[in-house]
Design a protein around this motif. Sequence first.
Motif, mmCIF file in Angstrom:
data_model
loop_
_atom_site.group_PDB
_atom_site.id
_atom_site.type_symbol
_atom_site.label_atom_id
_atom_site.label_comp_id
_atom_site.label_asym_id
_atom_site.label_seq_id
_atom_site.Cartn_x
_atom_site.Cartn_y
_atom_site.Cartn_z
ATOM 1 N N GLY A 79 -6.630 -11.586 6.572
ATOM 2 C CA GLY A 79 -7.352 -10.236 6.947
ATOM 3 C C GLY A 79 -6.990 -8.775 6.909
ATOM 4 O O GLY A 79 -7.214 -8.105 7.599
ATOM 5 N N GLU A 80 -5.822 -9.011 6.150
ATOM 6 C CA GLU A 80 -5.064 -7.762 5.580
ATOM 7 C C GLU A 80 -5.942 -6.727 4.741
ATOM 8 O O GLU A 80 -5.617 -5.667 4.748
ATOM 9 N N ALA A 81 -6.651 -7.564 4.058
ATOM 10 C CA ALA A 81 -7.523 -6.610 3.101
ATOM 11 C C ALA A 81 -8.678 -6.047 3.676
ATOM 12 O O ALA A 81 -9.154 -6.611 4.710
ATOM 13 N N PRO A 82 -9.285 -5.078 2.982
ATOM 14 C CA PRO A 82 -10.239 -4.473 3.613
ATOM 15 C C PRO A 82 -11.304 -5.233 3.511
ATOM 16 O O PRO A 82 -11.838 -5.833 2.309
ATOM 17 N N ALA A 83 -12.363 -5.407 4.511
ATOM 18 C CA ALA A 83 -13.438 -6.160 4.675
ATOM 19 C C ALA A 83 -14.513 -5.689 3.644
ATOM 20 O O ALA A 83 -15.500 -6.249 3.205
ATOM 21 N N ALA A 84 -14.757 -4.376 3.674
ATOM 22 C CA ALA A 84 -15.828 -3.917 2.645
ATOM 23 C C ALA A 84 -15.426 -3.214 1.532
ATOM 24 O O ALA A 84 -16.365 -2.677 0.661
ATOM 25 N N GLY A 85 -14.219 -2.713 1.287
ATOM 26 C CA GLY A 85 -13.517 -1.931 0.583
ATOM 27 C C GLY A 85 -13.246 -2.482 -0.894
ATOM 28 O O GLY A 85 -13.260 -3.825 -1.033
ATOM 29 N N LEU A 86 -13.016 -1.677 -1.917
ATOM 30 C CA LEU A 86 -12.670 -2.178 -3.348
ATOM 31 C C LEU A 86 -11.093 -2.418 -3.193
ATOM 32 O O LEU A 86 -10.346 -1.643 -2.724
ATOM 33 N N PHE A 87 -10.596 -3.610 -3.716
ATOM 34 C CA PHE A 87 -9.140 -3.844 -3.882
ATOM 35 C C PHE A 87 -8.899 -5.030 -4.842
ATOM 36 O O PHE A 87 -9.855 -5.397 -5.406
#
Length: 155
Positions: A45-53
């Motif tokens: 869960g460290e990555a953004p749920a809705a953002g670009l990565f």
Amino acid sequence: MKARHQRLALVATSVLLLGLAAWLVLSAFKENLVFFYTPTQVAEGEAPAAGLFRIGGMVEKGSVRRHPDGLTVSFSVTDMHRTIPVHYRGALPDLFKEGKGVVAQGRLDGGRFAAAEVLAKHDENYMPPEAAYALAQQETRAKGGTCCRKSVTMR
């Protein structure tokens, strides 16, 4: 208006314009900033749920599935600890292969990663430093140790 007041007005206007230009540059930079995550970080869960990565790791062997339309590909990216399914529509780089390093840019879509861009390493001795470091950390954690070296070269 006295010369002293004119200089003061000129300096104040210059400082204001410089501040405005700096704010515009920094806000444009923030909008285009794309962070890199490993499959383990995404699963935790460290990555953004809705953002670009970006997600990086190795293409899991036996996971590449080409769809009948010829452009859509599904595969899994692993960091040897966790695996994330990736869905991509487009032409893959020539160096894209199972068991090789890959970085995909996109966003999470219902438990899988919907990639808008897929990048493959450019030769046999190169892996992005972030991906190499993340893989080395995961291997060390799997063996029960701690990783403290930030500069890792994969060969």
